[in-house]
Design an enzyme around this catalytic site. Structure first.
Site, PDB file in Angstrom:
ATOM      1  N   PRO A 199       1.820   0.733   5.964  1.00 44.11           N
ATOM      2  CA  PRO A 199       2.254   0.618   7.319  1.00 44.11           C
ATOM      3  C   PRO A 199       3.905   0.266   7.129  1.00 44.11           C
ATOM      4  O   PRO A 199       4.142  -0.576   6.946  1.00 44.11           O
ATOM      5  CB  PRO A 199       1.673  -0.338   8.051  1.00 44.11           C
ATOM      6  CG  PRO A 199       1.165  -1.460   6.888  1.00 44.11           C
ATOM      7  CD  PRO A 199       0.756  -0.648   5.898  1.00 44.11           C
ATOM      8  N   GLU A 200       4.633   1.393   7.534  1.00 42.02           N
ATOM      9  CA  GLU A 200       6.070   1.443   7.774  1.00 42.02           C
ATOM     10  C   GLU A 200       6.256   1.881   9.290  1.00 42.02           C
ATOM     11  O   GLU A 200       5.451   1.804  10.285  1.00 42.02           O
ATOM     12  CB  GLU A 200       6.576   2.174   6.692  1.00 42.02           C
ATOM     13  CG  GLU A 200       6.370   1.858   5.227  1.00 42.02           C
ATOM     14  CD  GLU A 200       7.022   2.479   4.077  1.00 42.02           C
ATOM     15  OE1 GLU A 200       8.288   3.074   4.580  1.00 42.02           O
ATOM     16  OE2 GLU A 200       6.540   2.539   3.125  1.00 42.02           O
ATOM     17  N   LYS A 255       8.893  -3.001  11.527  1.00 42.69           N
ATOM     18  CA  LYS A 255       7.365  -2.840  11.086  1.00 42.69           C
ATOM     19  C   LYS A 255       6.841  -4.042  11.650  1.00 42.69           C
ATOM     20  O   LYS A 255       5.522  -4.271  11.374  1.00 42.69           O
ATOM     21  CB  LYS A 255       7.467  -2.878   9.585  1.00 42.69           C
ATOM     22  CG  LYS A 255       7.863  -1.918   8.731  1.00 42.69           C
ATOM     23  CD  LYS A 255       7.486  -1.823   7.539  1.00 42.69           C
ATOM     24  CE  LYS A 255       8.410  -2.808   6.535  1.00 42.69           C
ATOM     25  NZ  LYS A 255       8.252  -2.917   4.997  1.00 42.69           N
ATOM     26  N   TYR A 303     -13.010  -7.156   8.199  1.00 47.64           N
ATOM     27  CA  TYR A 303     -11.707  -7.549   8.011  1.00 47.64           C
ATOM     28  C   TYR A 303     -10.780  -7.888   9.301  1.00 47.64           C
ATOM     29  O   TYR A 303      -9.679  -7.796   9.214  1.00 47.64           O
ATOM     30  CB  TYR A 303     -11.097  -6.455   7.296  1.00 47.64           C
ATOM     31  CG  TYR A 303     -11.753  -5.990   6.038  1.00 47.64           C
ATOM     32  CD1 TYR A 303     -11.791  -7.160   4.941  1.00 47.64           C
ATOM     33  CD2 TYR A 303     -12.524  -4.788   5.813  1.00 47.64           C
ATOM     34  CE1 TYR A 303     -12.416  -6.490   3.863  1.00 47.64           C
ATOM     35  CE2 TYR A 303     -13.046  -4.467   4.546  1.00 47.64           C
ATOM     36  CZ  TYR A 303     -12.996  -5.505   3.568  1.00 47.64           C
ATOM     37  OH  TYR A 303     -13.712  -5.058   2.171  1.00 47.64           O
ATOM     38  N   ARG A 353      -6.127  -6.931   3.051  1.00 45.64           N
ATOM     39  CA  ARG A 353      -5.545  -7.630   2.027  1.00 45.64           C
ATOM     40  C   ARG A 353      -4.890  -8.836   2.305  1.00 45.64           C
ATOM     41  O   ARG A 353      -4.459  -9.614   1.265  1.00 45.64           O
ATOM     42  CB  ARG A 353      -4.400  -6.758   1.108  1.00 45.64           C
ATOM     43  CG  ARG A 353      -5.080  -5.368   0.624  1.00 45.64           C
ATOM     44  CD  ARG A 353      -4.185  -4.673   0.112  1.00 45.64           C
ATOM     45  NE  ARG A 353      -3.696  -5.310  -1.379  1.00 45.64           N
ATOM     46  CZ  ARG A 353      -2.907  -4.998  -2.204  1.00 45.64           C
ATOM     47  NH1 ARG A 353      -2.107  -3.815  -1.865  1.00 45.64           N
ATOM     48  NH2 ARG A 353      -2.739  -5.449  -3.287  1.00 45.64           N
ATOM     49  N   LYS A 397      28.297  -3.799   0.398  1.00 40.89           N
ATOM     50  CA  LYS A 397      27.136  -3.974  -0.165  1.00 40.89           C
ATOM     51  C   LYS A 397      27.204  -3.670  -1.804  1.00 40.89           C
ATOM     52  O   LYS A 397      27.282  -2.466  -1.993  1.00 40.89           O
ATOM     53  CB  LYS A 397      25.970  -3.510   0.473  1.00 40.89           C
ATOM     54  CG  LYS A 397      25.716  -3.711   1.732  1.00 40.89           C
ATOM     55  CD  LYS A 397      25.397  -5.229   2.233  1.00 40.89           C
ATOM     56  CE  LYS A 397      25.285  -5.792   3.290  1.00 40.89           C
ATOM     57  NZ  LYS A 397      25.002  -7.310   3.806  1.00 40.89           N
ATOM     58  N   ASN A 414       8.680   1.268   1.428  1.00 36.89           N
ATOM     59  CA  ASN A 414       8.736   1.930   0.020  1.00 36.89           C
ATOM     60  C   ASN A 414       8.847   3.417  -0.037  1.00 36.89           C
ATOM     61  O   ASN A 414       9.708   3.991  -0.735  1.00 36.89           O
ATOM     62  CB  ASN A 414       7.614   1.191  -0.882  1.00 36.89           C
ATOM     63  CG  ASN A 414       8.067   1.272  -2.324  1.00 36.89           C
ATOM     64  OD1 ASN A 414       9.342   1.138  -2.387  1.00 36.89           O
ATOM     65  ND2 ASN A 414       7.185   1.478  -3.257  1.00 36.89           N
TER      66      ASN A 414
END
Length: 442
Positions: free
Chosen positions: A2-3, A60, A107, A126, A167, A186
């Site tokens: 999930p993003e 998120k 779950y 998870r 940066k 990711n």
């Protein structure tokens, strides 16, 4: 995982199906790892009887706004997902719950039943998700610590370029930093870097203004499109890296080989033929690496030379030692040879003397034996002569015996000596045996 697009799809599902409805029943899992900072009973009491007014999201993270605080907030983690019974909500690999699975799912961490009978569940297979009760989600962590939302608060090209120039970390790690920009995970980071043709490890400060603008454009386009299709990946363009990055051997994308590295602490897919690590900073890093390699090689060579020098010294020393041993061995051999020669000469001398002594002794013996034999023959001869007269009659009668008893004048058979018979020396006649016929007579 999930993003931003997946969380936004869940937010929209709640907004479309649950706004204005009252929570009549709540079941909270007794899981302190996921239910953070509040007991399951307190959580339940804070939800039941309240009405849902809105569903909000930043990055998120999502929270449900009720008619009074505190508000339940959801940080989806790696496998968090929202399910509404009878409503199609986007499913993704790590969190998919089948329609024919038990309901609510084993779950499930938060289960809500609304006054119209609609049921909603937040699941996490998870257990990396976090569910909290917050008085004001926007003003407190973790939401207050987030950077601008990639979809709702897009930066301008100048702002983005200026932010990157400060940066000095890899661009992939920077995009995953939720305090810099929120909502990018990711797969989105890999996708936008692939489309912008930037290497995941390239330093952010080394990216040119033009490439910064291209990267920002790709971020906006990818997130907007994914949200537009409710994060349904089957609707993503076929040329996206997304379709080929999964699994251990994803193969190629648009004919180009995909490789994997670790960037920003995450496994990262990229295409080496298109995504080159360029820029002054990367060149500097490459130079340092090259210098380090050269120093290492020099160090190894130095060690090798030292080892060779030591080996050379050892060989010289060994040769000297071998030479000394050879010399000593030669001397010993020569000494032994001389000793052997002396022993041989001494032996020959002794052997010669002994041989002479043996010959002298043998000659003496032979001489004595000859003298003895001659004396014996002479005595016998005399005796025979003395008996000639007595034996004349016998010799006339036995003349044939002369052929059998013939021999040299100095040899007598032992048989003749023992019998005392007379022998004469005939004149070169063939030897015949008494009463023994010759071959001719036969």
């Amino acid at each position: 995982m999930p993003e931003l697009p997946e969380v936004e799809a869940a937010r929209r599902a709640i907004e479309e199906n649950c706004i204005g409805k009252k929570i009549v029943k709540a079941i909270i899992a007794d899981d302190s790892k996921v239910i953070d900072g509040v007991s399951s009973d307190d959580f339940k009491a804070s939800l039941e009887g309240k009405t849902i007014l809105a569903a909000n999201r930043k990055g998120k993270n999502m929270w449900i706004q009720l008619d009074s605080p505190p508000f339940p907030t959801f940080q989806f983690g790696m496998a968090g997902a929202i399910y509404i019974k009878g409503v199609a909500v986007t499913k993704y690999k790590r969190s998919a719950v089948k329609d024919d699975d038990e309901w609510p799912s084993k779950y499930s961490k938060v289960f809500l039943e609304l006054d119209d009978g609609l049921e909603l569940s937040f699941t996490d297979k998870r257990r990396f998700a976090r569910v909290r009760l917050l008085e004001n989600p926007v003003s407190g962590p973790p939401i207050s610590e987030l950077g601008p939302d990639a979809l709702l608060e897009p930066m301008t090209a100048d702002e983005f370029s200026k932010a990157l120039s400060k940066k000095k970390i890899g661009i992939k790690a920077l995009l995953l930093d939720q305090s810099f920009i929120s909502g990018i995970g990711n797969w989105i980071a890999d996708e936008v870097l692939y489309q912008a043709r930037l290497h995941p490890m390239q330093s952010a400060s080394s990216i040119s203004k033009e490439h910064c603008a291209t990267l920002l454009k790709c971020i906006n386009e990818v997130t907007e499109f994914a949200v537009q299709v409710d994060a349904d990946c089957s609707c993503f363009p076929s040329e996206w890296l997304f379709h080929y990055r999964w699994g251990k051997k994803p193969g190629k994308v648009n004919g180009k080989k995909i490789e994997f590295i670790t960037a920003g602490g995450r496994t990262s897919a990229f295409v080496p033929d298109l995504q080159k690590n360029t820029g002054a900073e990367s060149a500097k890093v490459a130079g340092k690496r090259q210098q380090s390699k050269v120093q290492k090689v020099e160090h190894n060579n130095s060690d090798g030379q030292d080892e060779e020098a030591e080996a050379g010294k050892s060989k010289v020393k060994q040769r000297g030692s071998n030479a000394e041993r050879a010399s000593a061995k030669k001397k010993s051999k020569e000494s032994s040879s001389d000793s052997d020669e002396n022993d041989s000469d001494e032996y020959l001398k002794k052997s010669s003397v002994k041989a002479k002594q043996n010959r002298s002794s043998k000659g003496k013996k032979d001489g004595d034996q000859k003298k003895k034999t001659r004396g014996t023959n002479t005595a016998a001869k005399r005796k025979l002569e003395e008996s000639d007269d007595e034996d004349d009659d016998y010799n006339d009668a036995s003349g044939s015996d002369d052929d059998y008893e013939q021999g040299n004048d100095h040899k007598l058979s032992s048989r003749t000596q023992s019998k005392g018979k007379k022998t004469t020396k005939p004149a070169a006649e063939p030897r015949q045996t008494r009463n023994k016929p010759s071959k001719k007579q036969k």
